[in-house]
Design a protein around this motif. Structure first.
Motif, PDB file in Angstrom:
ATOM      1  N   LEU A   1     -63.806 152.109 -48.148  1.00  0.00           N
ATOM      2  CA  LEU A   1     -64.507 150.982 -47.530  1.00  0.00           C
ATOM      3  C   LEU A   1     -65.830 150.631 -48.218  1.00  0.00           C
ATOM      4  CD1 LEU A   1     -64.013 151.834 -43.747  1.00  0.00           C
ATOM      5  CD2 LEU A   1     -62.851 150.050 -45.071  1.00  0.00           C
ATOM      6  N   LYS A   2     -66.254 151.436 -49.164  1.00  0.00           N
ATOM      7  CA  LYS A   2     -67.553 151.211 -49.807  1.00  0.00           C
ATOM      8  C   LYS A   2     -67.696 149.804 -50.367  1.00  0.00           C
ATOM      9  CE  LYS A   2     -68.069 154.482 -52.854  1.00  0.00           C
ATOM     10  NZ  LYS A   2     -68.550 155.578 -53.722  1.00  0.00           N
ATOM     11  N   ARG A   3     -66.644 149.280 -50.898  1.00  0.00           N
ATOM     12  CA  ARG A   3     -66.715 147.969 -51.550  1.00  0.00           C
ATOM     13  C   ARG A   3     -66.211 146.831 -50.667  1.00  0.00           C
ATOM     14  NH1 ARG A   3     -65.705 151.891 -54.904  1.00  0.00           N
ATOM     15  NH2 ARG A   3     -66.870 152.140 -56.822  1.00  0.00           N
ATOM     16  N   GLU A   4     -65.844 147.154 -49.436  1.00  0.00           N
ATOM     17  CA  GLU A   4     -65.337 146.135 -48.519  1.00  0.00           C
ATOM     18  C   GLU A   4     -66.481 145.483 -47.757  1.00  0.00           C
ATOM     19  OE1 GLU A   4     -62.106 145.206 -48.219  1.00  0.00           O
ATOM     20  OE2 GLU A   4     -61.637 146.619 -49.829  1.00  0.00           O
ATOM     21  N   SER A   5     -66.319 144.224 -47.456  1.00  0.00           N
ATOM     22  CA  SER A   5     -67.346 143.533 -46.665  1.00  0.00           C
ATOM     23  C   SER A   5     -66.965 143.470 -45.193  1.00  0.00           C
ATOM     24  CB  SER A   5     -67.567 142.122 -47.210  1.00  0.00           C
ATOM     25  OG  SER A   5     -66.367 141.389 -47.146  1.00  0.00           O
ATOM     26  N   VAL A   6     -65.737 143.878 -44.876  1.00  0.00           N
ATOM     27  CA  VAL A   6     -65.253 143.843 -43.498  1.00  0.00           C
ATOM     28  C   VAL A   6     -64.711 145.222 -43.141  1.00  0.00           C
ATOM     29  CG1 VAL A   6     -63.570 142.785 -41.948  1.00  0.00           C
ATOM     30  CG2 VAL A   6     -64.631 141.405 -43.741  1.00  0.00           C
ATOM     31  N   LEU A   7     -65.054 145.709 -41.947  1.00  0.00           N
ATOM     32  CA  LEU A   7     -64.560 146.990 -41.462  1.00  0.00           C
ATOM     33  C   LEU A   7     -63.632 146.759 -40.285  1.00  0.00           C
ATOM     34  CD1 LEU A   7     -67.935 148.966 -41.379  1.00  0.00           C
ATOM     35  CD2 LEU A   7     -66.262 148.875 -43.224  1.00  0.00           C
ATOM     36  N   SER A   8     -62.642 147.612 -40.150  1.00  0.00           N
ATOM     37  CA  SER A   8     -61.720 147.454 -39.025  1.00  0.00           C
ATOM     38  C   SER A   8     -62.387 147.893 -37.726  1.00  0.00           C
ATOM     39  CB  SER A   8     -60.441 148.262 -39.255  1.00  0.00           C
ATOM     40  OG  SER A   8     -60.623 149.621 -38.930  1.00  0.00           O
ATOM     41  N   LYS A   9     -62.022 147.216 -36.668  1.00  0.00           N
ATOM     42  CA  LYS A   9     -62.540 147.581 -35.349  1.00  0.00           C
ATOM     43  C   LYS A   9     -62.073 148.984 -34.982  1.00  0.00           C
ATOM     44  CE  LYS A   9     -62.810 142.922 -33.495  1.00  0.00           C
ATOM     45  NZ  LYS A   9     -62.282 142.013 -32.459  1.00  0.00           N
ATOM     46  N   GLN A  10     -60.871 149.345 -35.400  1.00  0.00           N
ATOM     47  CA  GLN A  10     -60.355 150.674 -35.111  1.00  0.00           C
ATOM     48  C   GLN A  10     -61.249 151.748 -35.739  1.00  0.00           C
ATOM     49  OE1 GLN A  10     -56.760 151.808 -37.128  1.00  0.00           O
ATOM     50  NE2 GLN A  10     -56.266 153.399 -35.641  1.00  0.00           N
ATOM     51  N   PHE A  11     -61.595 151.573 -37.001  1.00  0.00           N
ATOM     52  CA  PHE A  11     -62.467 152.531 -37.688  1.00  0.00           C
ATOM     53  C   PHE A  11     -63.800 152.655 -36.963  1.00  0.00           C
ATOM     54  CE2 PHE A  11     -65.853 153.433 -40.769  1.00  0.00           C
ATOM     55  CZ  PHE A  11     -65.405 154.624 -41.306  1.00  0.00           C
ATOM     56  N   LEU A  12     -64.403 151.522 -36.656  1.00  0.00           N
ATOM     57  CA  LEU A  12     -65.684 151.531 -35.956  1.00  0.00           C
ATOM     58  C   LEU A  12     -65.583 152.232 -34.609  1.00  0.00           C
ATOM     59  CD1 LEU A  12     -66.829 147.873 -36.688  1.00  0.00           C
ATOM     60  CD2 LEU A  12     -67.708 149.963 -37.742  1.00  0.00           C
ATOM     61  N   ALA A  13     -64.550 151.902 -33.843  1.00  0.00           N
ATOM     62  CA  ALA A  13     -64.375 152.490 -32.514  1.00  0.00           C
ATOM     63  C   ALA A  13     -64.172 153.997 -32.591  1.00  0.00           C
ATOM     64  CB  ALA A  13     -63.202 151.831 -31.807  1.00  0.00           C
ATOM     65  N   VAL A  14     -63.360 154.452 -33.536  1.00  0.00           N
ATOM     66  CA  VAL A  14     -63.095 155.891 -33.658  1.00  0.00           C
ATOM     67  C   VAL A  14     -64.370 156.648 -33.996  1.00  0.00           C
ATOM     68  CG1 VAL A  14     -61.908 157.631 -35.071  1.00  0.00           C
ATOM     69  CG2 VAL A  14     -60.645 155.673 -34.166  1.00  0.00           C
ATOM     70  N   VAL A  15     -65.141 156.146 -34.940  1.00  0.00           N
ATOM     71  CA  VAL A  15     -66.377 156.831 -35.341  1.00  0.00           C
ATOM     72  C   VAL A  15     -67.384 156.843 -34.192  1.00  0.00           C
ATOM     73  CG1 VAL A  15     -68.325 156.817 -36.932  1.00  0.00           C
ATOM     74  CG2 VAL A  15     -66.034 156.331 -37.783  1.00  0.00           C
ATOM     75  N   LEU A  16     -67.588 155.706 -33.571  1.00  0.00           N
ATOM     76  CA  LEU A  16     -68.536 155.619 -32.453  1.00  0.00           C
ATOM     77  C   LEU A  16     -68.091 156.469 -31.271  1.00  0.00           C
ATOM     78  CD1 LEU A  16     -69.334 151.800 -32.580  1.00  0.00           C
ATOM     79  CD2 LEU A  16     -70.900 153.676 -33.156  1.00  0.00           C
ATOM     80  N   ASN A  17     -66.812 156.432 -30.943  1.00  0.00           N
ATOM     81  CA  ASN A  17     -66.309 157.198 -29.797  1.00  0.00           C
ATOM     82  C   ASN A  17     -66.352 158.698 -30.035  1.00  0.00           C
ATOM     83  OD1 ASN A  17     -65.833 154.901 -28.272  1.00  0.00           O
ATOM     84  ND2 ASN A  17     -63.704 154.731 -28.912  1.00  0.00           N
ATOM     85  N   ALA A  18     -66.103 159.135 -31.260  1.00  0.00           N
ATOM     86  CA  ALA A  18     -66.167 160.567 -31.562  1.00  0.00           C
ATOM     87  C   ALA A  18     -67.585 161.086 -31.335  1.00  0.00           C
ATOM     88  CB  ALA A  18     -65.721 160.833 -32.995  1.00  0.00           C
ATOM     89  N   ALA A  19     -68.559 160.379 -31.860  1.00  0.00           N
ATOM     90  CA  ALA A  19     -69.958 160.803 -31.682  1.00  0.00           C
ATOM     91  C   ALA A  19     -70.344 160.769 -30.208  1.00  0.00           C
ATOM     92  CB  ALA A  19     -70.880 159.902 -32.499  1.00  0.00           C
ATOM     93  N   SER A  20     -69.964 159.715 -29.526  1.00  0.00           N
ATOM     94  CA  SER A  20     -70.298 159.569 -28.108  1.00  0.00           C
ATOM     95  C   SER A  20     -69.638 160.650 -27.255  1.00  0.00           C
ATOM     96  CB  SER A  20     -69.871 158.184 -27.629  1.00  0.00           C
ATOM     97  OG  SER A  20     -70.101 158.040 -26.266  1.00  0.00           O
TER      98      SER A  20
END
Length: 107
Positions: A42-61
């Protein structure tokens, strides 16, 4: 498009912690490793998937919320910071592999 491997790893780690109050450290480490692999892509992508964001945020939370009353989770609360760090790095076009201890960064 849904990443089925990410979904499965998320269920084994975060899902199990939230639903059954069972902290599987190996499952969280596997999830973290996979997220780091995805972050590299994803380093070179300008768009991130909602799934990726949700998984990372939910794991930390989930780790932080269960650390209040589960001793095993409280011992590993720093893992929540690791998930946050991946998200912060991806947001600036980097991945955890770009940050190595005692190795100068090349910009």
């Amino acid at each position: 498009m849904t990443d089925m491997e990410l979904e499965a790893l998320n269920d084994k780690a975060t899902g199990r912690l939230l639903m059954a109050d069972v902290f599987d450290e190996a499952a969280f480490k596997n999830l973290y490793s996979y997220i780091c692999e995805v972050a590299e892509k994803l380093k070179r992508e300008s768009v991130l998937s909602k799934q990726f964001l949700a998984v990372v945020l939910n794991a930390a939370s989930a780790i932080r919320s269960r650390a209040e009353y589960l001793p095993d989770v409280k011992k590993r609360i720093a893992l929540a910071d690791d998930f946050d760090m991946v998200l912060a790095l991806v947001a600036v076009g980097e991945a955890p592999s770009d940050r190595r201890p005692n190795v100068p960064r090349v910009i």
